[in-house]
Enzyme design. Structure first.
Site, short mmCIF file in Angstrom:
data_model
loop_
_atom_site.label_atom_id
_atom_site.label_comp_id
_atom_site.label_asym_id
_atom_site.label_seq_id
_atom_site.Cartn_x
_atom_site.Cartn_y
_atom_site.Cartn_z
N ASP A 1 0.79 -1.23 0.00
CA ASP A 1 0.00 0.00 0.00
C ASP A 1 0.83 1.28 0.00
O ASP A 1 1.30 1.72 -1.03
CB ASP A 1 -0.99 -0.02 1.17
CG ASP A 1 -2.01 -1.14 1.05
OD1 ASP A 1 -1.81 -2.02 0.20
OD2 ASP A 1 -3.01 -1.14 1.79
N GLU B 1 -3.84 -6.96 13.53
CA GLU B 1 -3.36 -6.81 12.14
C GLU B 1 -1.88 -6.44 12.11
O GLU B 1 -1.10 -6.99 11.34
CB GLU B 1 -4.18 -5.73 11.43
CG GLU B 1 -3.77 -5.49 9.99
CD GLU B 1 -4.57 -4.37 9.33
OE1 GLU B 1 -4.44 -4.22 8.10
OE2 GLU B 1 -5.31 -3.65 10.03
#
Length: 789
Positions: free
Chosen positions: A523, A756
């Site tokens: 990302d 995460e």
């Protein structure tokens, strides 16, 4: 209309045979999921399951129009009742997750609510079953945590049945006056025949119901709340209306209790009048027999966990609990989805439109998911990491999941990287991420799994039957893997021989500090400031080496040298493992680091400006300003991308450059921390910087488990091979492994959650909760199981 084919030839965008655009034309070879190994007993044994990962608890079959079951409950928030149904990352549920799940016929989950603990168990039984897929039971344990003064406040559960095919569901006769065992609902379906749902409990329960006729199951919690609100306005009571619409295909049952309660709900199918053993079947699925069955499955889960990971003598009990939660949540997060992806396809070259997409063919996907509350859908590069764990537990599940993904390939060898299939999946994703772009790829991590399976055969980890199934799978998969590689090797290629770059970066935006590379999976990890065709991405180059070397291994292992393949994999792998060429393209001697190359300047920053929109509206926004002229150069950002040549073991064990990598990894001023390796060096100009007004740093410092796992894997490798740096690698390996395990266990003890990613300074869990996608790799770190190259 014309387009560039994977071979570089000009081909029509329309496929001649079907007159469909090529981008939505399936790959023309037999589907992997049609293999006989996935039919018959295998298919039936996996028919029912907890395949609705986006729900706190949901059951469905692996068929497009299934009978589905689910659980909702009410909580009070700011003095108002709020319904829990879909897993939410933002709500104040303390923690939830599967403590045990075997991926097939058993799971046990705990949900810690404000003043209540719910335990939901699921188990299947073939004993006495006549319906396809067998019978199954749900046990719901409710434990109120209220004090004596509050104990009379009711707990309101809402169990529902819904037929996605809009087949009528019949209401049981005793729903409002429950006996010890009562039929909640019944019906008939083509797949399972006549079916019934029974409820049994020794506790005092108050029940109400409502029935709806609608295909819209996604908004069911809203319909229920509307019904409750209307009834509360009429009677002042928070209870369902005890009414139903004609030909209802959904029934919701409100089950209210003020005490600790155990509720058993049994599903039986294949019911025929001449087989009147219903009472015995229900008895075997409820009460004490159900308790015995659940205990039997619990013991079997623990035994298999010990067999697969061999940790009982190595780790303390607290760490083992986390390991079991990792595999349990990974398997409990497997879902079944059906629908059509939206694929970007501009209708006009002159103007953008919201309708610039085509629908992919209708497809099903059986897959694990990264996170039930945040990402309850399939992600291509995540899935390779998921299967590194799952194949060690159940190789048959891995083969079918990988087959499902490869069956999504189009005629050009492209696979959409994010799968948003069906209304429930669509409801859990921001609109801007729905449409998939056929120019964009995703790391081919599935090849990590396939390499593992081949190495497993070579080291005799599989019995003969499983070995034959893997070989049969690879035999059919080869042509698709070949096409997949070909797509990468043409669509993502760079200007220089042996160079690649991730396509899809926005080269005109002024809203991002550094244009994202979503297709890379990393990302906002910093790349060249001004994207263009001169870019060279070192991570993609290494992924392509992995892919070429894997394809060469498969080709040799399977004896595929006599068939027509599109690439000379041996030569490509040799080119991409050329250490001298790699260093010429990507190595920075000053920093001792591997870096991207591109059109770059460090002189960029976000500044507030007044922006006039087309409608004349004036707003104050953050926009990017460039203060220095970009030039072609190595991009000076050290982080995960820098370690890809190390991860893929391209660096010779006796090279001084290996020593440099070990120094970078272990430097506390660069990426080392007491909790794991940071995604971006503290010395980077973009370390922990926002990428836009609303894009918080993501891969700009936080600690991610998948990359730590890959780096740890190579530390383990270099510590075991001959070379001057093996003892140094061993020391770093042991400390990093210890740091990762200790931090994940500490966070789990405090929050009940595997996260995460983890904070780069404090080690606290961040991002998506219950991220037992690749964060579950902590279990392989515990067991020291790493991919072989």
């Amino acid at each position: 209309m014309t387009g560039l084919s994977p071979s570089g030839d000009i081909k029509p965008l329309l496929d001649d045979e079907s007159q469909r655009p090529r981008v939505i034309t399936p790959f023309p070879s037999p589907k992997l999921t049609d293999l006989s190994m996935f039919q018959g007993e295998h298919k039936e044994s996996l028919y029912w399951g907890t395949y609705r990962p986006q729900m706190y608890f949901g059951v469905r079959a692996r068929t497009p129009k299934s009978l589905v079951a689910g659980l909702m409950w009410l909580v009070m928030k700011d003095g108002k009742p709020v319904m829990r149904h879909f897993c939410e990352n933002s709500n104040d549920l303390k923690s939830f997750g599967w403590k045990e799940h075997n991926g097939r016929d058993f799971g046990r989950q705990e949900l810690f609510e404000q003043n209540m603990v719910l335990e939901t168990s699921f188990v299947k039984s073939e004993e006495g079953s006549l319906g396809y897929g067998g019978d199954w039971s749900i046990r719901i344990n409710v434990q109120n945590m209220l004090n004596d003064d509050e104990v009379k406040r009711s707990t309101h559960l809402f169990f529902y049945l819904a037929d996605e095919g809009c087949n009528g569901v019949n209401l049981g006769k005793d729903v409002l006056r429950l006996k010890e065992s009562s039929v909640l609902a019944s019906g008939s379906r083509q797949d399972v025949g006549n079916w019934q749902m029974h409820l049994k409990s020794q506790n005092h329960l108050e029940t109400h119901y409502c029935g709806f006729k609608t295909p819209d199951i996604v908004n069911l919690s809203g319909l229920v709340q509307q019904n409750l609100t209307a009834q509360e306005e009429k009677s002042g009571l928070l209870q369902l209306s005890d009414s139903s619409e004609d030909s209802s295909n959904i029934y919701v049952f409100q089950i209210s209790t003020t005490n600790q309660s155990t509720i058993d709900i049994a599903f039986v199918s294949g019911i025929k009048e001449e087989t009147s053993n219903m009472e015995n079947r229900i008895m075997s699925l409820t009460g004490l027999p159900l308790s015995s069955l659940l205990e039997e499955k619990h013991i079997a889960f623990n035994a298999k966990f010990n067999e697969c990971f061999n940790l009982s003598d190595k780790l303390d009990p607290e760490t083992l609990v986390v390991g079991k939660a990792a595999i349990g949540n990974m398997l409990g997060g497997i879902g079944y989805f059906y629908g059509q992806s939206k694929i970007h396809f501009p209708k006009s070259p002159l103007a953008k439109s919201e309708d610039d997409f085509l629908l992919y063919w209708p497809a099903e996907l059986y897959t694990a998911v990264p996170s039930r509350p945040r990402f309850p859908r399939g992600f291509l590069w995540d899935e390779g990491f998921h299967q590194l764990l799952i194949w060690r537990w159940d190789v048959h599940i891995t083969l079918e999941i990988v087959g499902n993904w490869l069956d999504l390939m189009n005629i050009d060898g492209w696979i959409p990287r994010e799968q948003v299939l069906g209304a429930e999946a669509l409801s859990k994703i921001p609109k801007q991420y729905v449409v998939q772009f056929p120019s964009n790829g995703n790391p081919p991590t599935l090849l990590l799994v396939i390499r593992d399976l081949i190495n497993g055969i070579r080291t005799e980890k599989f019995n003969e039957a499983d070995r034959d199934k893997i070989l049969s799978f690879l035999d059919r998969a080869f042509v698709r893997l070949d096409a997949w590689f070909k797509w990468f090797n043409t669509s993502q290629i760079g200007k220089e021989k042996g160079s690649y770059y991730w396509h899809g970066r926005d080269n005109i935006t002024n809203r991002e500090l550094n244009p994202q590379s979503l297709s890379s999976g990393l990302d906002d990890y910093p790349r060249a400031s001004h994207p263009n065709e001169d870019e060279r991405h070192v991570d993609l180059r290494c992924w392509m080496y992995l892919a070429a070397d894997s394809m060469n291994s498969i080709q040799e292992f399977m004896g595929k040298n006599d068939i027509l393949v599109t690439e000379d994999y041996s030569s490509i792998a040799k080119l991409l493992s050329d250490f001298t060429l790699l260093n010429q393209m990507h190595y920075d001697k000053d920093h001792g680091a591997y870096l991207d190359f591109g059109n770059h300047t460090e002189e960029v920053r976000l500044v507030w400006k007044e922006v006039i929109h087309e409608d004349g509206h004036l707003s104050r926004e953050l926009v990017r300003e460039t203060y220095g002229k970009p030039e072609l150069r190595l991009v000076p950002h050290i982080g995960y991308v820098s370690f890809f040549p190390f991860m893929f073991r391209i660096i010779p064990a006796d090279s001084s450059i290996l020593d440099k990598q070990l120094d970078l990894i272990s430097n506390g001023n660069i990426v080392w921390s007491d909790y794991g390796l940071l995604s971006l060096a503290k010395t980077s100009s973009l370390y922990m910087k926002y990428n836009s007004e609303h894009q918080a740093p993501y891969w700009r410092g936080a600690i991610w488990m998948n990359m730590n796992y890959m780096i740890l894997s190579s530390l383990h490798h270099y510590s075991t091979v001959d070379g001057p740096y093996n003892s140094k690698a061993r020391t770093i390996y042991e400390e990093l492994r210890s740091n990762l395990i200790r931090n994940v266990v500490r966070n789990y003890d405090q929050t009940g959650i595997i996260w995460e990613h983890y904070d780069q300074t404090k080690g606290t869990g961040e991002g998506a909760r219950v991220f037992t996608g690749w964060s579950a790799l902590i279990l392989l770190i515990m067991s020291e199981e790493y991919p072989l190259f």
